[in-house]
Design an enzyme around this catalytic site. Structure first.
Site, short mmCIF file in Angstrom:
data_model
loop_
_atom_site.label_atom_id
_atom_site.label_comp_id
_atom_site.label_asym_id
_atom_site.label_seq_id
_atom_site.Cartn_x
_atom_site.Cartn_y
_atom_site.Cartn_z
NE ARG A 180 -7.10 -4.53 4.45
CZ ARG A 180 -6.59 -3.32 4.63
NH1 ARG A 180 -5.47 -2.98 4.02
NH2 ARG A 180 -7.20 -2.44 5.40
CE1 TYR B 74 -5.39 -6.79 -0.46
CE2 TYR B 74 -6.23 -4.72 -1.35
CZ TYR B 74 -5.41 -5.42 -0.47
OH TYR B 74 -4.62 -4.72 0.41
CE1 TYR C 191 -2.06 -1.76 -3.20
CE2 TYR C 191 -3.15 -3.88 -2.88
CZ TYR C 191 -2.94 -2.57 -2.49
OH TYR C 191 -3.59 -2.07 -1.40
CG HIS D 77 -7.21 -0.19 1.54
ND1 HIS D 77 -7.67 -1.45 1.24
CD2 HIS D 77 -5.86 -0.27 1.48
CE1 HIS D 77 -6.65 -2.26 1.03
NE2 HIS D 77 -5.54 -1.56 1.15
CG HIS E 247 -1.72 1.56 0.98
ND1 HIS E 247 -1.44 0.84 2.11
CD2 HIS E 247 -2.41 0.72 0.15
CE1 HIS E 247 -1.92 -0.39 1.99
NE2 HIS E 247 -2.51 -0.48 0.80
#
Length: 199
Positions: free
Chosen positions: A132, A124, A85, A135, A137
Site C-alpha cells: 500500500r 506497508y 499502525y 496514505h 485515513h
C-alpha cells in the site's frame, strides 16, 4: 493557513464532486481515544518527537454547493513513518515509534477548515503481492452524513498499482495537492479538501 477566495469557490462549484468513499481499514483505532491536539509530532504526555518527515495537512470540508461544513468532528489515523499502525492486529514487523500517536480527533472551524501536523506515513505490505502506498485515513461525521476516505500523496509510484485507490470512482480526488506555506514553516504542506453531498 491556505487562503481560499469566494471567486475560487464559485468557480470550483461547477465541477465539485463528492469525495469518494474508501474502506474503514483493518486498523481503525478501536479502544483508543484520539488525541485532541492537532500536532501529532509532539503529543502532550509523550516525552519525545515522532520520527519521520514532518508534514502539514489542511483543507476545507464543503458540501456540493460549496458551503463550508462547520464544527463537525474529523477523526484522522495513519501508520507511522515505518508503515506500522499502533494497533494490536497489525502484523507488519516494522518498528513502532513510541513517540508517535497515530490518531487524532479535530473539528472543522467556521470556514470548514481542518488542519493537522503529523509525519508522512510509510508504505506497508497488505498482501503477498501488494504494497500500500503512503496514505492517511479520514472520517468525517457531517450533520447529514458520514464519510470515510483516504488521502494519498502526490507523485508516489505505488499509487499506480494500489487496488483501493484505483477502484475509487474518482481516484484523482483522493490525491492531496502540495501548497506553499504562508508562515514559512519549512516542512511540506498538503491540501486535501473533502466534499460531502449535503454536509
Amino acid at each position: 493557513m491556505v487562503s481560499t477566495t469566494e471567486t475560487d469557490g464559485m468557480h470550483a462549484s461547477e465541477n465539485r464532486h463528492r469525495t469518494p468513499d474508501q474502506i474503514l481499514g483493518p486498523y481503525f483505532p478501536m479502544g483508543h481515544t484520539p488525541v485532541t491536539q492537532a500536532d501529532l509530532t509532539c503529543v502532550n504526555g509523550v516525552d519525545g518527537f515522532a520520527q519521520g518527515e514532518i508534514i502539514e495537512v489542511t483543507g476545507r470540508i464543503l458540501n456540493l454547493a460549496g458551503e463550508p461544513v462547520r464544527s463537525v468532528p474529523v477523526t484522522i489515523w495513519q501508520a507511522n513513518t515505518f508503515g506500522r499502525y499502533d494497533h494490536g492486529n497489525d502484523p507488519n514487523p516494522a518498528p513502532l515509534d513510541p513517540n508517535f500517536v497515530g490518531c487524532v480527533g479535530v473539528q472543522s472551524d467556521e470556514d470548514g477548515i481542518y488542519r493537522i501536523k503529523t509525519v508522512k506515513p510509510g508504505a506497508y505490505p497488505a498482501g503477498p503481492d501488494w504494497v500500500r502506498p503512503p496514505h492517511i485515513h479520514i472520517e468525517v461525521h457531517g450533520r447529514f452524513e458520514r464519510l470515510i476516505t483516504q488521502m494519498y500523496f502526490p507523485d508516489e509510484p505505488l499509487n499506480a498499482s494500489d487496488r483501493l485507490l484505483n477502484t475509487a470512482l474518482r481516484p484523482d480526488l483522493l490525491i492531496a495537492k502540495p501548497v506553499s506555506s504562508e508562515d514559512g514553516c519549512g516542512h511540506r504542506v498538503l491540501n486535501f479538501d473533502i466534499v460531502l453531498s449535503r454536509g
